[in-house]
Design an enzyme around this catalytic site. Sequence first.
Site, short mmCIF file in Angstrom:
data_model
loop_
_atom_site.label_atom_id
_atom_site.label_comp_id
_atom_site.label_asym_id
_atom_site.label_seq_id
_atom_site.Cartn_x
_atom_site.Cartn_y
_atom_site.Cartn_z
N CYS A 1 18.04 -26.99 47.38
CA CYS A 1 17.52 -25.68 47.64
C CYS A 1 17.06 -24.97 46.41
CB CYS A 1 18.31 -24.91 48.56
SG CYS A 1 18.85 -25.65 50.06
N ARG B 1 20.59 -41.79 23.32
CA ARG B 1 19.64 -42.27 24.08
C ARG B 1 19.14 -43.63 23.66
NH1 ARG B 1 16.36 -38.10 26.08
NH2 ARG B 1 16.87 -36.95 24.34
N TYR C 1 21.75 -39.40 29.65
CA TYR C 1 21.53 -38.00 29.98
C TYR C 1 21.08 -37.89 31.50
CZ TYR C 1 21.80 -37.26 25.15
OH TYR C 1 22.20 -37.54 23.86
N1 LLP Z 1 25.06 -36.34 17.74
C1 LLP Z 1 24.93 -35.08 17.93
C2 LLP Z 1 26.09 -34.16 17.16
C3 LLP Z 1 24.39 -34.73 19.15
O1 LLP Z 1 24.62 -33.46 19.53
C4 LLP Z 1 23.78 -35.63 19.91
C5 LLP Z 1 22.84 -34.99 21.16
C6 LLP Z 1 23.53 -36.94 19.50
C7 LLP Z 1 24.41 -37.36 18.21
C8 LLP Z 1 22.71 -38.16 20.05
O2 LLP Z 1 21.73 -38.00 20.20
P1 LLP Z 1 20.39 -38.98 20.87
O3 LLP Z 1 20.60 -40.05 19.91
O4 LLP Z 1 20.78 -39.11 21.91
O5 LLP Z 1 19.16 -38.15 20.94
N2 LLP Z 1 20.21 -33.70 27.36
C9 LLP Z 1 18.96 -33.82 26.60
C10 LLP Z 1 19.54 -34.67 25.10
C11 LLP Z 1 20.70 -33.53 24.34
C12 LLP Z 1 21.15 -34.26 23.14
C13 LLP Z 1 22.12 -33.48 22.79
N3 LLP Z 1 22.86 -34.07 21.64
C14 LLP Z 1 18.18 -34.81 27.30
O6 LLP Z 1 18.39 -35.28 28.30
O7 LLP Z 1 16.91 -34.93 26.65
#
Ligand code: LLP
Length: 423
Positions: A345, A277, A374
Amino acid sequence: MNHFGYRNGVLHCEDVSLEAIARELGTPAYVYSDATLTRHYQVLAEAFTGRDVLIAYAVKANSNIGVLATLGALGAGADTVSGGEMLRAMEAGIPANRIVFSGVAKTEDEMRLGLERGIYQFNVESMPELHRLSRIAQEMGKRAPIAFRVNPHVEAGGHAHISTGTPETKFGIAWHEADAFYDEASRLPNIDPVGVAVHIGSQIMRVEPLREAWEKVVSLARRLRDRGFSISRVDFGGGLGVPYKDGEDPDSPMLYARQAREVLGNLDVRLMLEPGRLITGNAGVLISRVEYIKERDGRTFVILDAGMNDLMRPALYNAHHDVLPVRTPALGAERRAVDLVGPICESTDRFAKDRPMPPLKEGDLVAFMTAGAYGATLSSQYNSRPLVAEALVRGDACVVVRRRPTFEEMIALERAPDWIVSG
Ligand code: LLP
C-alpha cells in the site's frame, strides 16, 4: 555473463526450470546460480593472477549463508559492516583472517567480537572510533590491525544515494588529514596501522574515477612508508558496476585489474578488494507471479505478488530491473506498455512504468533479472509479508538456502503487554 536462459520456452537457472522452483517454493522467490557466482569470483581472481590479492566479498550485497559458503570455498574473504555480518561470514566457513570490518558506527560489542575472533583488519572511519578501538584492544590484550578509510573527494556511482567518496557523505576520514590520523594511530596502544582503504561508491560503470581515488591511496601509502609506517596492504574497495539492461556496458574486471596493477606499480603490498554487486548481481533473479491485470484510466497495471518489500531497489533508487516472462511469449505476440506494480500500500511500490511487456495474464510467472545483489538483503516484512524463500541452483540440483518463515515464526519475537485486559 550469467546462467539464466530459455530452454524449451521456459526460463531456466542452469538446468532447473524457474517454473519448477516456483511450484516447489511458491512465489515470490529468489533464485541464485552457483555457476554464475563461481564464474564472477574466478574471473576477478584470475585477472589478478600473480598479485597477492584478497577478494573480500561485500556481504551486504547478498548475505545468504549458502552464497557466502560458495564464495568462501573459492577462497573469498568477507567485507562486513556489522557483528551480524561477521558472524554470518564465519558461520559460512570464511576464516577470521580473511574478514574485514568496515562501517562508520562500530559498537564496542562488535569491536570485541572482531578482536576476539582475530579478524584481518578494521577499516577505521573516524578519530573517536580509533580511540575506542585502542581502548578495547588494550582491555582485551589484543592488537588491532587497522586501515583508515580515506574519503578521497571523488564523485562516482550509479546514483547519488550510492556515492560515498565526496565530502558531504559521512564516510571515511578526510583525505588531507590522513597523515595526522596515522600519526595518532602510531601513538595509541594496541593499534597497528597496516593499510590504507578507500571505497567511493557503487554501480560505477567506468574505471576512471576509481583510478583517481586509487592513485590518492597509493601515494598516501608510499608517503606513509617513507615516513616509517609499515603499510603492507591497500584496500581499493568495491563499486564496479554490472549491466542491468541491454546496452549497459560497464568496464570489465580485466580493465579494472589492469588499472589496479598500473596504479600499484611496484608497490609491494597485498591488494584488497571489496566487490559485492559484481559477484552476486547477475547471479540472482526474483520470481514473481501475476495476481491480477487491472485496466484503469487508460493504464494497464500488472499486479505482481512481489512487492517493494521484497525488492527495494526500484523504489529506493528508481533502479531498472529487466522483467522477463518465465514462459517465452507466442511468436509475433505484441508488446504493450504496462505498469508493473506490487501488492504494497504505497505508490512507490511500482517496479516499472510504461514498460513494454509481452501479453501477461493472471497466474503467469515473471523473473526480475539482476536481483542477486541488494535484493534479498534489503528486503523487509513490511505489510506483514514473510521474507521470501531463497534457492541456490547448481546444475540440475536446487537447494532451498532460506525457507520462507511461517506466520508463527514471523511474529515469534513479539508479544502483547500484560496490562491488556481482554474485554
Ligand atoms: N565496500 C564498502 C565499504 C561498501 O560500503 C560497499 C557498498 C561495498 C564495498 C560493495 O560495493 P559494490 O561492489 O556492491 O558496489 N543498495 C545499493 C548499493 C549500496 C552499496 C553500499 N556499499 C544498491 O542496491 O544499488
